[in-house]
Each structure stands twice: as structure tokens, then as C-alpha cells.
Design an enzyme around this catalytic site. Structure first.
Site, PDB file in Angstrom:
ATOM      1  N   ARG A   1       0.820  -1.213   0.000  1.00 42.21           N
ATOM      2  CA  ARG A   1       0.000   0.000   0.000  1.00 42.21           C
ATOM      3  C   ARG A   1       0.853   1.261   0.000  1.00 42.21           C
ATOM      4  NH1 ARG A   1      -4.983  -2.704   2.747  1.00 42.21           N
ATOM      5  NH2 ARG A   1      -6.625  -1.423   1.930  1.00 42.21           N
TER       6      ARG A   1
ATOM      7  N   ARG B   1      -9.881   6.812   4.956  1.00 44.76           N
ATOM      8  CA  ARG B   1      -9.160   5.713   4.283  1.00 44.76           C
ATOM      9  C   ARG B   1      -8.999   6.010   2.800  1.00 44.76           C
ATOM     10  NH1 ARG B   1     -12.909   1.140   5.851  1.00 44.76           N
ATOM     11  NH2 ARG B   1     -11.682  -0.171   4.469  1.00 44.76           N
TER      12      ARG B   1
HETATM   13  P1  ADP Z   1     -10.135  -2.806   2.596  1.00 49.41           P
HETATM   14  O1  ADP Z   1     -10.603  -4.216   2.348  1.00 49.41           O
HETATM   15  O2  ADP Z   1     -11.289  -1.920   2.909  1.00 49.41           O
HETATM   16  O3  ADP Z   1      -9.260  -2.298   1.479  1.00 49.41           O
HETATM   17  P2  ADP Z   1      -8.279  -3.882   4.508  1.00 49.41           P
HETATM   18  O4  ADP Z   1      -9.069  -4.916   5.196  1.00 49.41           O
HETATM   19  O5  ADP Z   1      -7.370  -4.337   3.420  1.00 49.41           O
HETATM   20  O6  ADP Z   1      -9.271  -2.784   3.928  1.00 49.41           O
HETATM   21  O7  ADP Z   1      -7.414  -3.042   5.543  1.00 49.41           O
HETATM   22  C1  ADP Z   1      -7.969  -2.567   6.749  1.00 49.41           C
HETATM   23  C2  ADP Z   1      -6.937  -1.728   7.515  1.00 49.41           C
HETATM   24  O8  ADP Z   1      -5.778  -2.529   7.823  1.00 49.41           O
HETATM   25  C3  ADP Z   1      -6.373  -0.538   6.766  1.00 49.41           C
HETATM   26  O9  ADP Z   1      -7.206   0.607   6.870  1.00 49.41           O
HETATM   27  C4  ADP Z   1      -5.023  -0.335   7.483  1.00 49.41           C
HETATM   28  O10 ADP Z   1      -5.186   0.287   8.750  1.00 49.41           O
HETATM   29  C5  ADP Z   1      -4.581  -1.769   7.728  1.00 49.41           C
HETATM   30  N1  ADP Z   1      -3.788  -2.278   6.593  1.00 49.41           N
HETATM   31  C6  ADP Z   1      -4.151  -3.238   5.698  1.00 49.41           C
HETATM   32  N2  ADP Z   1      -3.187  -3.456   4.802  1.00 49.41           N
HETATM   33  C7  ADP Z   1      -2.160  -2.617   5.129  1.00 49.41           C
HETATM   34  C8  ADP Z   1      -0.871  -2.326   4.564  1.00 49.41           C
HETATM   35  N3  ADP Z   1      -0.425  -2.969   3.470  1.00 49.41           N
HETATM   36  N4  ADP Z   1      -0.117  -1.379   5.160  1.00 49.41           N
HETATM   37  C9  ADP Z   1      -0.532  -0.739   6.267  1.00 49.41           C
HETATM   38  N5  ADP Z   1      -1.738  -0.937   6.823  1.00 49.41           N
HETATM   39  C10 ADP Z   1      -2.555  -1.863   6.279  1.00 49.41           C
END
Ligand code: ADP
Ligand code: ADP
Length: 224
Positions: A91, A174
């Protein structure tokens, strides 16, 4: 068979998890969703979970060093020998560099970065209606993909809940984080010739069909 080392990019709510579930049925490679791994760590109260929780609650990214360690271990595991699907990682550019280093040190390379794209208004609507099963994280939508029995998962019968971070103010934050920190990865992978883009506003089956067709072409090209 050639390896399949895939990453899924896209804003929250674009349908990464929904497509990953379908790709898992198509290809026998492990699926690592960073969000699922972090939520499990929070639930279990591990050190990773304790450190990650405050960032997740705010809708901020968890620091790179914490998430990179987790993914580098997974990519370097025996079960991922023939490939992997990463959802929600990388990310940030620093995470993408860490992944590139890990893959290269194994003498491998990424197959493609699949970018699932949808405008902010669409993903806000999707996330406000998203429900997830408490036990295994199976994903539904109150309007677009309702379960057969309201409030319960079709696959394992567990209760469906709304994620804390799917509330509107957190969703907006987000999305800002996505535009600011994750969107640069679209150029990053385009420059490497790895980017494949998909219109995430189409129906899930249609998006899946496009991804399958793209992967079939990539594999044919590899064999030539
Ligand atoms: P979505 O499915 O809505 O894209 P995720 O479930 O992938 O969200 O992620 C939820 C949260 O977990 C993010 O808002 C962040 O806080 C954390 N997160 C997930 N992946 C990462 C990453 N690669 N780097 C940093 N934080 C992450
Ligand atoms: P992400 O993993 O990118 O955050 P999800 O796969 O969890 O996204 O999808 C977000 C929400 O939108 C879920 O409630 C899901 O059921 C719904 N959804 C996913 N793909 C589509 C689609 N193509 N059209 C309509 N709704 C969708």
C-alpha cells in the site's frame, strides 16, 4: 506450471477481497489479505495486533516495518512456492520496494499487479453496506450481495457484522490515505510493465471474467 505471483491494488471497497475469493477457486495458490491478517492479530491480542489496532481504528496505515515483516515471511514460505495472491499489500512505495526485494531474493518475479478501479462515490456506497462474517471474513453487501438468511453467513453460518472502520467518516479518511499513499503504486507498476487495470464498477462476475482472460493471456505469453 509457471508461478503465479499476483498483487491486488485498489481503493478500499473496489472489490479486491471479492475477486480474491474467486481467484482462490481458480488457482491453487495461497491468499494473503493484509487486513484479514491484522484483524486476526487484533482479535488474538498478539504484539502485532496491539501495535496495529490504533492505526486501523483511525483508518491510517499500519507502519511499513510491521506489515513488511509479515508479508516477507509469507512470500518466503513453503506453501507459497508456486505463487501467491496478495490483497491489500503493498500500500506504499516502501512496501512495494520491500516486496520486490523479497521476491528477487527468491529468484522470482511478480506476474502482474491487478488494479481494480472504482470512483470514490461507488466505494463509499459499497463500504457502508459491507458486512463481514465474524468467523472467516466472508464478505457480503446488504444491497448488492445479500446473504440468504439476513445477518448470517451462507458459508459458515456465523454472524455478519459491520467493520468499525467501515463507518462513513473513517471511510473518507481511508480514501484520502489511498489517494495519497497507495495510488502512486499504479505508476510504479505501470513503469515496470506489470500493471493490468480493471473496471471495478462492473458486476463481480464480469470483473472476474476480465481478470481470468488477462491472466490466461499472460500465461500464454510466458510459454511462447
Ligand atoms: P479494505 O478491504 O477496505 O481495502 P483492509 O481490510 O485491506 O481494507 O485493511 C484494513 C486496515 O488494515 C487498513 O485501513 C489499514 O489500517 C490496515 N492495513 C491493511 N493493509 C495494510 C498495509 N499494506 N499497510 C498498512 N496498513 C494496512
Ligand atoms: P475490498 O476488498 O477492495 O475492500 P470488497 O471485496 O470487500 O472490497 O467489497 C466491498 C463491498 O462491495 C462488499 O460489500 C462487496 O460485497 C461489494 N462488492 C464487491 N464487488 C462488487 C461489485 N463488482 N459490484 C457491487 N458490489 C460489489
Amino acid at each position: 506450471m509457471s508461478e503465479l505471483n499476483l498483487i491486488l491494488l485498489g481503493p478500499p471497497g473496489a472489490g479486491k477481497g471479492t475477486q480474491a475469493e474467486r481467484l482462490r477457486a481458480d488457482f491453487d495458490v495461497p491468499y494473503y489479505a493484509m487486513g484479514d491478517i491484522l484483524r486476526a492479530a487484533v482479535k488474538e491480542g498478539t504484539e502485532l495486533g496491539r501495535e496495529a489496532k490504533e492505526y486501523m481504528d483511525r483508518g491510517d496505515l499500519v507502519p511499513d516495518d510491521l506489515v513488511c515483516r509479515v508479508i516477507v515471511d509469507r512470500v518466503d514460505s513453503a506453501e507459497a512456492r508456486d505463487g501467491f495472491v496478495l490483497d491489500g499489500f503493498p500500500r506504499t512505495v516502501a512496501q512495494a520496494d520491500a516486496l520486490a526485494g523479497a521476491v528477487a531474493s527468491l529468484g522470482r518475479r511478480l506476474t502482474a499487479a491487478l488494479s481494480i478501479e472504482a470512483p470514490d462515490e461507488d466505494v463509499i456506497r459499497r463500504l457502508s453496506g459491507r458486512r463481514m462474517c465474524d468467523k472467516n471474513g466472508h464478505v457480503y453487501h446488504v444491497e448488492f450481495d445479500p446473504p440468504k438468511n439476513e445477518g448470517f453467513c451462507d458459508q459458515d453460518g456465523s454472524v455478519l457484522v459491520q467493520r468499525e472502520d467501515d463507518r462513513e467518516e473513517t471511510v473518507r479518511h481511508r480514501l484520502e490515505v489511498f489517494h495519497d499513499q497507495t495510488k502512486p503504486l499504479i505508476d510504479y507498476y505501470a513503469r515496470q510493465g506489470l500493471l493490468r487495470r480493471f473496471d471495478g464498477t462492473r458486476a463481480p462476475e464480469e470483473v472476474h471474467g476480465h481478470i481470468r482472460a488477462t491472466l490466461a493471456t499472460l500465461r500464454l505469453e510466458e510459454e511462447l
